[in-house]
Design a protein around this motif. Structure first.
Motif, PDB file in Angstrom:
ATOM      1  N   GLY A  61       0.728  -1.083   0.048  1.00  0.00           N
ATOM      2  CA  GLY A  61       0.084  -0.041  -0.204  1.00  0.00           C
ATOM      3  C   GLY A  61       0.976   1.240  -0.088  1.00  0.00           C
ATOM      4  O   GLY A  61       0.411   2.156  -0.755  1.00  0.00           O
ATOM      5  N   VAL A  62       1.849   0.920   0.672  1.00  0.00           N
ATOM      6  CA  VAL A  62       3.051   2.477   0.783  1.00  0.00           C
ATOM      7  C   VAL A  62       3.674   2.479  -0.618  1.00  0.00           C
ATOM      8  O   VAL A  62       3.433   3.649  -1.045  1.00  0.00           O
ATOM      9  CB  VAL A  62       4.093   2.130   1.787  1.00  0.00           C
ATOM     10  CG1 VAL A  62       5.071   3.326   1.707  1.00  0.00           C
ATOM     11  CG2 VAL A  62       3.552   2.060   3.281  1.00  0.00           C
ATOM     12  N   GLY A  63       3.703   1.320  -1.328  1.00  0.00           N
ATOM     13  CA  GLY A  63       4.475   1.580  -2.544  1.00  0.00           C
ATOM     14  C   GLY A  63       3.477   1.999  -3.372  1.00  0.00           C
ATOM     15  O   GLY A  63       3.782   2.616  -4.451  1.00  0.00           O
ATOM     16  N   ALA A  64       2.299   1.493  -3.482  1.00  0.00           N
ATOM     17  CA  ALA A  64       0.951   2.114  -4.482  1.00  0.00           C
ATOM     18  C   ALA A  64       1.121   3.562  -4.464  1.00  0.00           C
ATOM     19  O   ALA A  64       0.777   4.218  -5.163  1.00  0.00           O
ATOM     20  CB  ALA A  64      -0.167   1.352  -4.320  1.00  0.00           C
ATOM     21  N   ALA A  65       1.080   4.075  -3.022  1.00  0.00           N
ATOM     22  CA  ALA A  65       0.949   5.545  -2.842  1.00  0.00           C
ATOM     23  C   ALA A  65       1.970   6.292  -3.346  1.00  0.00           C
ATOM     24  O   ALA A  65       1.715   7.362  -4.091  1.00  0.00           O
ATOM     25  CB  ALA A  65       0.611   5.711  -1.257  1.00  0.00           C
ATOM     26  N   ILE A  66       3.215   5.609  -3.236  1.00  0.00           N
ATOM     27  CA  ILE A  66       4.331   6.443  -3.777  1.00  0.00           C
ATOM     28  C   ILE A  66       4.290   6.457  -5.341  1.00  0.00           C
ATOM     29  O   ILE A  66       4.322   7.798  -5.914  1.00  0.00           O
ATOM     30  CB  ILE A  66       5.629   5.604  -3.546  1.00  0.00           C
ATOM     31  CG1 ILE A  66       5.795   5.795  -1.950  1.00  0.00           C
ATOM     32  CG2 ILE A  66       6.676   6.217  -4.274  1.00  0.00           C
ATOM     33  CD1 ILE A  66       6.858   4.775  -1.546  1.00  0.00           C
ATOM     34  N   ALA A  67       3.783   5.229  -5.970  1.00  0.00           N
ATOM     35  CA  ALA A  67       3.772   5.405  -7.553  1.00  0.00           C
ATOM     36  C   ALA A  67       2.718   6.361  -7.736  1.00  0.00           C
ATOM     37  O   ALA A  67       2.577   7.018  -9.010  1.00  0.00           O
ATOM     38  CB  ALA A  67       3.406   3.947  -7.740  1.00  0.00           C
ATOM     39  N   ALA A  68       1.340   6.624  -7.040  1.00  0.00           N
ATOM     40  CA  ALA A  68       0.420   7.273  -7.468  1.00  0.00           C
ATOM     41  C   ALA A  68       0.479   8.976  -7.270  1.00  0.00           C
ATOM     42  O   ALA A  68      -0.176   9.575  -7.953  1.00  0.00           O
ATOM     43  CB  ALA A  68      -1.064   6.856  -6.834  1.00  0.00           C
ATOM     44  N   SER A  69       1.391   8.959  -6.443  1.00  0.00           N
ATOM     45  CA  SER A  69       1.720  10.254  -5.958  1.00  0.00           C
ATOM     46  C   SER A  69       2.513  11.376  -7.005  1.00  0.00           C
ATOM     47  O   SER A  69       2.258  12.530  -7.026  1.00  0.00           O
ATOM     48  CB  SER A  69       2.681  10.430  -4.700  1.00  0.00           C
ATOM     49  OG  SER A  69       3.937  10.237  -5.062  1.00  0.00           O
ATOM     50  N   GLY A  70       3.371  10.848  -8.130  1.00  0.00           N
ATOM     51  CA  GLY A  70       3.742  11.476  -8.790  1.00  0.00           C
ATOM     52  C   GLY A  70       5.049  12.368  -8.436  1.00  0.00           C
ATOM     53  O   GLY A  70       5.770  13.174  -8.949  1.00  0.00           O
ATOM     54  N   ILE A  71       5.456  12.173  -6.945  1.00  0.00           N
ATOM     55  CA  ILE A  71       6.514  12.732  -6.396  1.00  0.00           C
ATOM     56  C   ILE A  71       7.670  12.282  -6.763  1.00  0.00           C
ATOM     57  O   ILE A  71       7.929  11.069  -6.792  1.00  0.00           O
ATOM     58  CB  ILE A  71       6.316  12.781  -4.917  1.00  0.00           C
ATOM     59  CG1 ILE A  71       5.108  13.487  -4.448  1.00  0.00           C
ATOM     60  CG2 ILE A  71       7.666  13.494  -4.212  1.00  0.00           C
ATOM     61  CD1 ILE A  71       4.582  13.095  -2.875  1.00  0.00           C
ATOM     62  N   PRO A  72       8.565  13.100  -7.174  1.00  0.00           N
ATOM     63  CA  PRO A  72       9.910  12.511  -7.723  1.00  0.00           C
ATOM     64  C   PRO A  72      10.360  11.573  -6.575  1.00  0.00           C
ATOM     65  O   PRO A  72      10.568  12.005  -5.369  1.00  0.00           O
ATOM     66  CB  PRO A  72      10.892  13.651  -8.020  1.00  0.00           C
ATOM     67  CG  PRO A  72       9.734  14.780  -8.292  1.00  0.00           C
ATOM     68  CD  PRO A  72       8.802  14.623  -7.334  1.00  0.00           C
ATOM     69  N   LEU A 103      10.361  -0.545  -5.368  1.00  0.00           N
ATOM     70  CA  LEU A 103      11.508   0.553  -5.291  1.00  0.00           C
ATOM     71  C   LEU A 103      12.675  -0.220  -5.448  1.00  0.00           C
ATOM     72  O   LEU A 103      12.892  -1.390  -5.246  1.00  0.00           O
ATOM     73  CB  LEU A 103      11.593   1.245  -4.015  1.00  0.00           C
ATOM     74  CG  LEU A 103      10.492   2.062  -3.461  1.00  0.00           C
ATOM     75  CD1 LEU A 103      10.693   2.687  -1.966  1.00  0.00           C
ATOM     76  CD2 LEU A 103      10.128   3.317  -4.396  1.00  0.00           C
ATOM     77  N   ASP A 104      13.537   0.348  -6.380  1.00  0.00           N
ATOM     78  CA  ASP A 104      14.925   0.231  -6.548  1.00  0.00           C
ATOM     79  C   ASP A 104      15.778  -0.016  -5.497  1.00  0.00           C
ATOM     80  O   ASP A 104      16.815  -0.743  -5.326  1.00  0.00           O
ATOM     81  CB  ASP A 104      15.491   0.546  -7.909  1.00  0.00           C
ATOM     82  CG  ASP A 104      14.840   0.253  -9.124  1.00  0.00           C
ATOM     83  OD1 ASP A 104      14.415  -0.462  -9.275  1.00  0.00           O
ATOM     84  OD2 ASP A 104      15.003   1.236  -9.868  1.00  0.00           O
ATOM     85  N   VAL A 105      15.696   1.021  -4.655  1.00  0.00           N
ATOM     86  CA  VAL A 105      16.487   1.352  -3.545  1.00  0.00           C
ATOM     87  C   VAL A 105      15.648   1.408  -2.184  1.00  0.00           C
ATOM     88  O   VAL A 105      14.630   2.573  -2.402  1.00  0.00           O
ATOM     89  CB  VAL A 105      17.458   2.378  -3.649  1.00  0.00           C
ATOM     90  CG1 VAL A 105      18.339   2.829  -2.478  1.00  0.00           C
ATOM     91  CG2 VAL A 105      18.572   1.977  -4.933  1.00  0.00           C
ATOM     92  N   ILE A 106      16.042   0.963  -1.158  1.00  0.00           N
ATOM     93  CA  ILE A 106      15.363   1.442   0.053  1.00  0.00           C
ATOM     94  C   ILE A 106      16.299   2.656   0.965  1.00  0.00           C
ATOM     95  O   ILE A 106      17.517   2.246   0.936  1.00  0.00           O
ATOM     96  CB  ILE A 106      15.085   0.145   1.033  1.00  0.00           C
ATOM     97  CG1 ILE A 106      14.396  -1.035   0.260  1.00  0.00           C
ATOM     98  CG2 ILE A 106      14.403   0.629   2.293  1.00  0.00           C
ATOM     99  CD1 ILE A 106      12.969  -0.374  -0.241  1.00  0.00           C
ATOM    100  N   ASP A 107      15.617   3.637   1.332  1.00  0.00           N
ATOM    101  CA  ASP A 107      16.608   4.595   1.982  1.00  0.00           C
ATOM    102  C   ASP A 107      16.988   4.238   3.202  1.00  0.00           C
ATOM    103  O   ASP A 107      18.122   4.483   3.683  1.00  0.00           O
ATOM    104  CB  ASP A 107      15.643   6.100   2.011  1.00  0.00           C
ATOM    105  CG  ASP A 107      15.137   6.462   0.704  1.00  0.00           C
ATOM    106  OD1 ASP A 107      16.167   6.852  -0.083  1.00  0.00           O
ATOM    107  OD2 ASP A 107      14.069   6.421   0.353  1.00  0.00           O
ATOM    108  N   LEU A 108      16.018   3.537   4.051  1.00  0.00           N
ATOM    109  CA  LEU A 108      16.601   2.939   5.454  1.00  0.00           C
ATOM    110  C   LEU A 108      16.094   1.713   5.666  1.00  0.00           C
ATOM    111  O   LEU A 108      14.977   1.422   5.712  1.00  0.00           O
ATOM    112  CB  LEU A 108      16.155   4.138   6.657  1.00  0.00           C
ATOM    113  CG  LEU A 108      16.620   3.810   7.915  1.00  0.00           C
ATOM    114  CD1 LEU A 108      17.972   3.763   7.881  1.00  0.00           C
ATOM    115  CD2 LEU A 108      15.987   4.805   8.905  1.00  0.00           C
TER     116      LEU A 108
END
Length: 281
Positions: A61-72, A103-108
């Motif tokens: 769900g977090v990933g879907a929100a990221i993808a839908a947000s359009g935020i770089p 995601l390709d890379v996880i920040d933390l």
């Protein structure tokens, strides 16, 4: 630290130079079917740091929100955590989380709990060190690690954790643990920063809120931020999300901070990392 102009949230530099927004949005106990909507609302409110975990079962769900947000992607900071029962298969667990988030890379990436009875957290850490060296994770850290767990990891590991995410709020401050973490360059991140709501009604908090024209939550979050602590409050209400984020612009004086610090009562609301051994399955 630098500031994000839109919200005033500071960018905190971790021990490897990676910047993390000091105020994030937590999704613990957010139902999977509601996660995308709630995280989209948090992103719209201005949050750029989202904290999830494999154990929460809402990474997709977090990933879907990221993808839908359009935020770089480079404007977002995403944290997830290794499930306790998967410390012996950390590489596979990480890949599952990465795919769920899209995601390709996880920040933390954090070890969620030490689970000392398993004796596996140093093994998991060495796998995480390799993923970090390979560039698949921008920073690695721990959660719920007490002093002796940190000692073991610092002695046996090759990378100093960037973060120790612990239960921390006015009535349970873990001052010695926070001091030890910071003395090694490990940033302190507070989960349950409001004591799961239990600290909001303390007289010192409500009096300051009235005096400052702020909410009790803003007072407590401002206390955390003044100490250099990273916080990840959670709310499913957009108005409350914005209120919590606005704490980044609230300043408290020395006497105000001391009044909040005086609330220490040893009141843990979560599990004890010395003995916690739940698998999270």
């Amino acid at each position: 630290m630098s500031q994000t102009p839109e919200t005033g949230v500071r960018q905190f530099a971790l021990n490897n130079g990676v910047a993390i927004p000091q105020v994030g949005f937590g999704v613990f106990q957010v139902p999977a079917e509601e996660t995308q909507r709630i995280v989209e609302e948090a992103l719209e409110a201005g949050y750029r740091h989202i904290d999830t975990a494999a154990a929460y079962r809402n990474e997709a769900g977090v990933g879907a929100a990221i993808a839908a947000s359009g935020i770089p992607r480079e404007e977002l900071f995403i944290t997830t955590k290794l499930r306790n029962g998967e410390q012996g298969s950390a590489a596979e667990a990480f890949e599952n989380s990465r795919k769920a988030l899209g995601l390709d890379v996880i920040d933390l990436y954090l070890i969620h709990w030490p689970v000392p009875s398993q004796g596996l957290f140093t093994q998991a850490w060495k796998v995480m060190e390799k993923l970090y060296a390979d560039g698949q994770i921008r920073a690695i850290g721990v959660s719920n690690f007490l002093e002796d767990h940190l000692d073991t990891l610092l002695a046996e590991g090759g990378v100093v954790p960037a973060v120790n995410q612990i239960e921390l709020h006015p009535t349970f401050q873990q001052s010695a643990l926070a001091l030890k973490s910071r003395s090694h360059g490990i940033a302190v991140e507070a989960y349950s920063p409001l004591g799961q709501g239990a600290d909001l009604n303390a007289r010192a908090v409500t009096a300051l809120a009235e005096d400052k024209g702020a909410t009790p939550a803003q007072i407590i979050l401002a206390w955390h931020l003044a100490a250099g602590t990273i916080v990840i409050p959670k709310s499913s209400t957009p108005a409350r999300m914005r209120e919590n984020l606005a704490a980044a612009s609230l300043s408290l004086g020395a006497a105000d901070l001391e009044a909040i610090s005086a609330l220490e009562a040893g009141s843990r609301v979560g599990g004890d990392p010395a003995v916690a051994a739940h698998s999270q399955f």
